[in-house]
Design a protein around this motif. Structure first.
Motif, PDB file in Angstrom:
ATOM      1  N   ALA A  61       0.824  -1.213   0.000  1.00 22.70           N
ATOM      2  CA  ALA A  61       0.000   0.000   0.000  1.00 22.70           C
ATOM      3  C   ALA A  61       0.860   1.265   0.000  1.00 22.70           C
ATOM      4  O   ALA A  61       2.058   1.199   0.278  1.00 22.70           O
ATOM      5  CB  ALA A  61      -0.883  -0.024   1.246  1.00 22.70           C
ATOM      6  N   ASN A  62       0.238   2.392  -0.305  1.00 22.66           N
ATOM      7  CA  ASN A  62       0.922   3.682  -0.194  1.00 22.66           C
ATOM      8  C   ASN A  62       1.478   3.821   1.232  1.00 22.66           C
ATOM      9  O   ASN A  62       0.769   3.538   2.209  1.00 22.66           O
ATOM     10  CB  ASN A  62      -0.047   4.853  -0.430  1.00 22.66           C
ATOM     11  CG  ASN A  62      -0.445   4.997  -1.880  1.00 22.66           C
ATOM     12  OD1 ASN A  62      -1.600   5.236  -2.180  1.00 22.66           O
ATOM     13  ND2 ASN A  62       0.499   4.837  -2.790  1.00 22.66           N
ATOM     14  N   GLY A  63       2.724   4.240   1.316  1.00 24.53           N
ATOM     15  CA  GLY A  63       3.331   4.475   2.628  1.00 24.53           C
ATOM     16  C   GLY A  63       3.832   3.211   3.308  1.00 24.53           C
ATOM     17  O   GLY A  63       4.317   3.262   4.446  1.00 24.53           O
ATOM     18  N   ALA A  64       3.759   2.077   2.630  1.00 22.47           N
ATOM     19  CA  ALA A  64       4.169   0.808   3.262  1.00 22.47           C
ATOM     20  C   ALA A  64       5.681   0.729   3.473  1.00 22.47           C
ATOM     21  O   ALA A  64       6.147   0.041   4.376  1.00 22.47           O
ATOM     22  CB  ALA A  64       3.709  -0.372   2.401  1.00 22.47           C
ATOM     23  N   GLY A  65       6.445   1.399   2.624  1.00 23.03           N
ATOM     24  CA  GLY A  65       7.894   1.385   2.801  1.00 23.03           C
ATOM     25  C   GLY A  65       8.686   0.944   1.576  1.00 23.03           C
ATOM     26  O   GLY A  65       9.894   0.731   1.651  1.00 23.03           O
ATOM     27  N   LYS A  66       8.022   0.840   0.410  1.00 24.05           N
ATOM     28  CA  LYS A  66       8.696   0.334  -0.800  1.00 24.05           C
ATOM     29  C   LYS A  66       9.868   1.248  -1.206  1.00 24.05           C
ATOM     30  O   LYS A  66      10.970   0.775  -1.473  1.00 24.05           O
ATOM     31  CB  LYS A  66       7.682   0.213  -1.962  1.00 24.05           C
ATOM     32  CG  LYS A  66       6.523  -0.711  -1.639  1.00 24.05           C
ATOM     33  CD  LYS A  66       5.513  -0.778  -2.767  1.00 24.05           C
ATOM     34  CE  LYS A  66       4.813   0.532  -3.056  1.00 24.05           C
ATOM     35  NZ  LYS A  66       3.997   1.067  -1.944  1.00 24.05           N
ATOM     36  N   SER A  67       9.600   2.563  -1.257  1.00 27.23           N
ATOM     37  CA  SER A  67      10.668   3.491  -1.664  1.00 27.23           C
ATOM     38  C   SER A  67      11.791   3.485  -0.637  1.00 27.23           C
ATOM     39  O   SER A  67      12.976   3.594  -0.996  1.00 27.23           O
ATOM     40  CB  SER A  67      10.136   4.929  -1.782  1.00 27.23           C
ATOM     41  OG  SER A  67       9.092   4.980  -2.695  1.00 27.23           O
ATOM     42  N   THR A  68      11.434   3.334   0.626  1.00 29.00           N
ATOM     43  CA  THR A  68      12.454   3.332   1.683  1.00 29.00           C
ATOM     44  C   THR A  68      13.358   2.107   1.522  1.00 29.00           C
ATOM     45  O   THR A  68      14.586   2.209   1.640  1.00 29.00           O
ATOM     46  CB  THR A  68      11.768   3.366   3.065  1.00 29.00           C
ATOM     47  OG1 THR A  68      10.831   4.450   3.086  1.00 29.00           O
ATOM     48  CG2 THR A  68      12.775   3.549   4.171  1.00 29.00           C
TER      49      THR A  68
HETATM   50  N1  LIG Z   1      12.463  11.279   4.682  1.00 25.45           N
HETATM   51  C1  LIG Z   1      11.524  10.741   5.467  1.00 25.45           C
HETATM   52  N2  LIG Z   1      11.498  11.017   6.788  1.00 25.45           N
HETATM   53  C2  LIG Z   1      10.574  10.464   7.605  1.00 25.45           C
HETATM   54  N3  LIG Z   1       9.596   9.623   7.187  1.00 25.45           N
HETATM   55  C3  LIG Z   1       9.580   9.332   5.880  1.00 25.45           C
HETATM   56  C4  LIG Z   1      10.526   9.866   4.951  1.00 25.45           C
HETATM   57  N4  LIG Z   1      10.251   9.383   3.708  1.00 25.45           N
HETATM   58  C5  LIG Z   1       9.167   8.587   3.859  1.00 25.45           C
HETATM   59  N5  LIG Z   1       8.766   8.561   5.154  1.00 25.45           N
HETATM   60  C6  LIG Z   1       7.657   7.773   5.704  1.00 25.45           C
HETATM   61  O1  LIG Z   1       8.018   6.402   5.628  1.00 25.45           O
HETATM   62  C7  LIG Z   1       6.879   5.616   5.303  1.00 25.45           C
HETATM   63  C8  LIG Z   1       7.162   4.785   4.060  1.00 25.45           C
HETATM   64  O2  LIG Z   1       7.270   5.673   2.948  1.00 25.45           O
HETATM   65  P1  LIG Z   1       7.655   5.146   1.494  1.00 25.45           P
HETATM   66  O3  LIG Z   1       7.792   6.342   0.619  1.00 25.45           O
HETATM   67  O4  LIG Z   1       8.808   4.232   1.606  1.00 25.45           O
HETATM   68  O5  LIG Z   1       6.342   4.310   1.115  1.00 25.45           O
HETATM   69  P2  LIG Z   1       5.937   3.639  -0.284  1.00 25.45           P
HETATM   70  O6  LIG Z   1       5.549   2.234   0.010  1.00 25.45           O
HETATM   71  O7  LIG Z   1       7.013   3.846  -1.290  1.00 25.45           O
HETATM   72  O8  LIG Z   1       4.640   4.465  -0.658  1.00 25.45           O
HETATM   73  P3  LIG Z   1       3.985   4.864  -2.103  1.00 25.45           P
HETATM   74  O9  LIG Z   1       3.331   3.632  -2.660  1.00 25.45           O
HETATM   75  O10 LIG Z   1       2.971   5.903  -1.687  1.00 25.45           O
HETATM   76  O11 LIG Z   1       5.078   5.423  -2.958  1.00 25.45           O
HETATM   77  C9  LIG Z   1       5.703   6.588   5.153  1.00 25.45           C
HETATM   78  O12 LIG Z   1       4.994   6.613   6.377  1.00 25.45           O
HETATM   79  C10 LIG Z   1       6.377   7.918   4.901  1.00 25.45           C
HETATM   80  O13 LIG Z   1       5.593   8.981   5.383  1.00 25.45           O
END
Ligand SMILES: Nc1ncnc2c1ncn2[C@@H]1O[C@H](COP(=O)(O)OP(=O)(O)OP(=O)(O)O)[C@@H](O)[C@H]1O
Length: 245
Positions: free
Chosen positions: A50-57
């Motif tokens: 899901a959005n915000g799950a942590g994929k980009s991290t």
């Molecule tokens: N630089 C940051 N500092 C603190 N929290 C962050 C930072 N970048 C992302 N987050 C938080 O970390 C969590 C995971 O974010 P991430 O971007 O990895 O999700 P995602 O799975 O890639 O989402 P999406 O599908 O929306 O791209 C989210 O709660 C986001 O708000």
């Protein structure tokens, strides 16, 4: 490699490019369960969730742009070090960041990247990628004058005019029209079948169905013995099509 060849080679030793062991990522606190998985040559691992799950991290940690909270990431058996020339030579990234020299044209950008990575036949390589990304009509434009989809294709081209054994992509389908998404799938499939290891975060079920060899379900449940679940492409497609299931 075709799917039939892939099936035939199953069971033989895999040539592992990326090894990830209990990788824990976050910003002070973990954002998802640890990830354990490896990716071999010619494989495409999708990160779904899901959005915000942590994929980009997770992707940022794989690229060495974010210090993990725990666990290990190895490229060809060596710890990730984004400062090492070998690491930077092997790993190409397509992230959601526009980092352009405002005064360089599309063609000049790609030539600069290719030359910087020691590509021999720069003009031929760049011309072929401009064609593949349908950017031939924009070669003399400055990046700021490109449409959002063209900027995305320029980012992709910049990753593909340089050597790489690992390609990391964060939602590469973003801002592409349906034709662009088809072309993206074709291009990444060719890349996978040429032996590159791919890891991509995606919400696009078509891209996933065409490309994924396996997927990691990024969430905080620790569904697989405390780590994020690793699933086959069919299961990942079902999750992406029906995320609330
Ligand atoms: N630089 C940051 N500092 C603190 N929290 C962050 C930072 N970048 C992302 N987050 C938080 O970390 C969590 C995971 O974010 P991430 O971007 O990895 O999700 P995602 O799975 O890639 O989402 P999406 O599908 O929306 O791209 C989210 O709660 C986001 O708000």
């Amino acid at each position: 490699m075709s799917n039939r060849e892939r099936t035939r080679t199953r069971g033989r030793a895999r040539d592992v490019v990326l090894g990830v062991e209990r990788l824990l990522v976050g910003y002070g606190e973990p954002v998802c369960a640890p990830v354990t998985v490896d990716v071999a040559r010619g494989e495409a691992l999708c990160l779904v969730g899901a959005n915000g799950a942590g994929k980009s991290t997770v992707l940022r940690a794989l690229a060495g742009l974010l210090e993990p909270l725990g666990g290990t990431v190895r490229l060809h058996g060596e710890p990730v070090d984004e400062r090492s020339v070998r690491f930077r030579r092997e790993v190409a990234c397509v992230f959601d960041e526009d980092a352009w020299f405002a005064e360089l044209s599309v063609a000049e950008h790609l030539e600069l990247v290719a030359r910087g990575h020691g590509v021999r036949d720069v003009v031929a390589v760049v011309d072929a990628e401009l064609e593949a990304q349908r950017l031939t009509g924009a070669v003399d434009q400055l990046p700021t004058s490109l449409s959002s989809g063209q900027k995305r294709r320029l980012l992709l081209a910049a990753a593909l005019v340089r050597p790489r054994s690992l390609l990391l992509l964060d939602e590469p389908e973003q801002r592409l029209d349906p034709t662009g998404r088809e072309a993206l799938a074709d291009r990444l499939l060719a890349e996978r079948d040429a032996g590159t290891a791919l890891v991509l975060a995606t919400h696009d079920v078509v891209l996933l169905r065409r490309l994924a060899t396996r997927a990691v379900v990024v969430d905080d449940t620790g569904g697989d013995g405390g780590t994020c679940r690793v699933v086959d492409a069919d299961e990942a497609a079902r999750i992406v099509s029906d995320p609330v299931r």
